[in-house]
Design a protein around this motif. Structure first.
Motif, PDB file in Angstrom:
ATOM      1  N   TYR A   4       0.841  -1.194  -0.004  1.00  0.00           N
ATOM      2  CA  TYR A   4       0.031   0.055   0.048  1.00  0.00           C
ATOM      3  C   TYR A   4       0.831   1.137  -0.023  1.00  0.00           C
ATOM      4  O   TYR A   4       2.051   1.187   0.360  1.00  0.00           O
ATOM      5  CB  TYR A   4      -1.126   0.112   1.031  1.00  0.00           C
ATOM      6  N   THR A   5       0.335   2.059  -0.553  1.00  0.00           N
ATOM      7  CA  THR A   5       0.822   3.636  -0.515  1.00  0.00           C
ATOM      8  C   THR A   5       0.042   4.659  -0.171  1.00  0.00           C
ATOM      9  O   THR A   5      -1.236   4.599  -0.276  1.00  0.00           O
ATOM     10  CB  THR A   5       1.729   3.842  -2.099  1.00  0.00           C
ATOM     11  N   ASN A   6       0.540   6.003   0.142  1.00  0.00           N
ATOM     12  CA  ASN A   6      -0.189   6.808   0.300  1.00  0.00           C
ATOM     13  C   ASN A   6      -0.804   7.671  -0.894  1.00  0.00           C
ATOM     14  O   ASN A   6      -0.101   7.701  -1.800  1.00  0.00           O
ATOM     15  CB  ASN A   6       0.262   8.100   1.380  1.00  0.00           C
ATOM     16  N   VAL A   7      -2.092   8.054  -0.860  1.00  0.00           N
ATOM     17  CA  VAL A   7      -2.722   8.733  -2.195  1.00  0.00           C
ATOM     18  C   VAL A   7      -1.899   9.951  -2.414  1.00  0.00           C
ATOM     19  O   VAL A   7      -1.944  10.165  -3.660  1.00  0.00           O
ATOM     20  CB  VAL A   7      -4.101   8.845  -1.900  1.00  0.00           C
ATOM     21  N   ALA A   8      -1.121  10.546  -1.658  1.00  0.00           N
ATOM     22  CA  ALA A   8      -0.333  11.735  -1.631  1.00  0.00           C
ATOM     23  C   ALA A   8       0.970  11.365  -2.495  1.00  0.00           C
ATOM     24  O   ALA A   8       1.641  12.267  -3.051  1.00  0.00           O
ATOM     25  CB  ALA A   8      -0.303  12.638  -0.368  1.00  0.00           C
ATOM     26  N   MET A   9       1.264  10.271  -2.356  1.00  0.00           N
ATOM     27  CA  MET A   9       2.617   9.796  -3.058  1.00  0.00           C
ATOM     28  C   MET A   9       2.256   9.340  -4.539  1.00  0.00           C
ATOM     29  O   MET A   9       2.333   8.272  -4.789  1.00  0.00           O
ATOM     30  CB  MET A   9       3.102   8.586  -2.432  1.00  0.00           C
TER      31      MET A   9
END
Length: 150
Positions: free
Chosen positions: A111-116
């Motif tokens: 998973y990753t942050n949507v802002a990345m």
């Protein structure tokens, strides 16, 4: 020559420094340090969860992997800003594919942050498919999965 190997206790300081340097640019986007900046890497290394990309005895990247019941979780991947764009991330992702297969997992999750936003195209370029999005402890996560070769 790039070598990927299990991290040792001596790698805790460079691994932590890489995580700090690689993720600090996201603080203004997210409003606080992202999860990879808060991990106790010395403990993760002691638990055998970290592998480093070593170039001529210098750690330039790493992955933190967690076995899950149905997948291998790629919990953190980071490359030193000085080595980004040189293929280290791709080499680490290829290592994760091999490691998942060797552990008997048929899929890798992350998973990753949507802002990345860079990651939202990077992972699909490497065969990952977005599965869902969720809010988690104030972070907006985007989940990906990839099936491993059988």
């Amino acid at each position: 020559m790039l070598k990927i190997r299990p991290a040792t206790p001596a790698d805790a300081t460079p691994v932590t420094a890489i995580a700090q340097a690689a993720f600090e640019l996201y603080i203004p986007r997210i409003g606080r340090p992202p999860f990879p900046m808060t991990v106790d890497y010395a403990a993760a290394i002691d638990s055998g969860k970290v592998w480093v990309a070593d170039d001529r005895s210098t750690v330039i990247g790493f992955v933190l992997l967690e076995d899950q019941p149905d997948a291998l979780l790629l919990d953190v991947i980071a490359v030193s800003p000085t080595a980004q764009g040189t293929g280290v991330g791709s080499a680490l992702l290829a290592f994760v594919d091999t490691e998942a297969h060797s552990r008997g997992h048929h899929q890798i999750t992350l998973y990753t942050n949507v802002a990345m936003t860079e990651n939202l195209t990077y992972y699909p370029h490497h065969g990952y498919t977005e599965t869902h999005r969720e809010a988690f402890h104030g972070f907006e996560r985007v989940h990906f999965t990839k099936l491993t070769a059988r």
